[in-house]
Enzyme design. Sequence first.
Site, mmCIF file in Angstrom:
data_model
loop_
_atom_site.group_PDB
_atom_site.id
_atom_site.type_symbol
_atom_site.label_atom_id
_atom_site.label_comp_id
_atom_site.label_asym_id
_atom_site.label_seq_id
_atom_site.Cartn_x
_atom_site.Cartn_y
_atom_site.Cartn_z
ATOM 1 N N GLU A 1 -2.200 -9.210 3.063
ATOM 2 C CA GLU A 1 -2.570 -9.742 4.383
ATOM 3 C C GLU A 1 -4.081 -9.741 4.593
ATOM 4 O O GLU A 1 -4.577 -10.384 5.531
ATOM 5 C CB GLU A 1 -1.870 -8.956 5.490
ATOM 6 C CG GLU A 1 -2.463 -7.605 5.825
ATOM 7 C CD GLU A 1 -2.067 -6.474 4.892
ATOM 8 O OE1 GLU A 1 -2.356 -5.303 5.223
ATOM 9 O OE2 GLU A 1 -1.471 -6.739 3.818
ATOM 10 N N CYS B 1 0.835 -1.199 0.000
ATOM 11 C CA CYS B 1 0.000 0.000 0.000
ATOM 12 C C CYS B 1 0.880 1.263 0.000
ATOM 13 O O CYS B 1 1.614 1.487 -0.944
ATOM 14 C CB CYS B 1 -0.997 -0.042 1.150
ATOM 15 S SG CYS B 1 -2.376 1.114 0.935
ATOM 16 N N HIS C 1 -3.666 -5.177 -0.431
ATOM 17 C CA HIS C 1 -3.188 -5.689 0.858
ATOM 18 C C HIS C 1 -3.182 -7.213 0.822
ATOM 19 O O HIS C 1 -4.235 -7.834 0.995
ATOM 20 C CB HIS C 1 -4.105 -5.208 1.989
ATOM 21 C CG HIS C 1 -3.932 -3.774 2.349
ATOM 22 N ND1 HIS C 1 -3.055 -3.347 3.319
ATOM 23 C CD2 HIS C 1 -4.502 -2.656 1.833
ATOM 24 C CE1 HIS C 1 -3.109 -2.022 3.403
ATOM 25 N NE2 HIS C 1 -3.976 -1.586 2.512
#
Length: 213
Positions: free
Chosen positions: A195, A88, A193
């Site tokens: 994650e 990001c 992202h």
Amino acid sequence: MSIAIIDYGSGNLRSAAKAFERAAREAGLNKPVHVTADPEAVRAAERIVLPGVGAFGDCKSGLEALPGMIDALEDEVRKKSKPFMGICVGMQLLADTGYEHGTYKGFGWIPGEVVPIKPNDGTLKIPHMGWNDLAIKKPHAMFDSIASGTHAYFVHSFGFECTDENNIVATVDYGGAITAAIGMDNIIATQFHPEKSQAMGLQFITNFLKWRP
């Protein structure tokens, strides 16, 4: 050999650490994950992750507030060519310049600028938030077992415009093409992202843990 996730006050990094820990465990890799603000821990790590949440200028200031951290990144990533992932704003900081709430100098590792997203469809809201399909533009080891059209999770109002399109690995369509991933040598970085991108994100992180650029 360890993974260093850099903590410079850009938000709660526990979700990122948990995703890296899970990917390492499920892949049978003995790679401890450390969330750290210590440049010496970054120097000691095998692989380096720079996350980022918030505004470009704030994130750059947060890094600059950690004595020795930017020098450690320059040495370990640029000079020693350790595998590096930006996430990001951690991707956006690799640009020459960012234009969020002012003009700020980036690392200049991958030539380009970070500018406001301006969809050509007026019904699309800013920030670009939620799940969207990746369009993979070139083969890259980080996208092994990940196909174009796979969903990834995004939340951002600014996008990375690369000077050299050869550095764009993947894009996403949001009223026009937006850079979703960039790569050069030992550097990979994503606007999405991993994650938060469920199975796709875990595969991406696993690929990073195994990557030998």
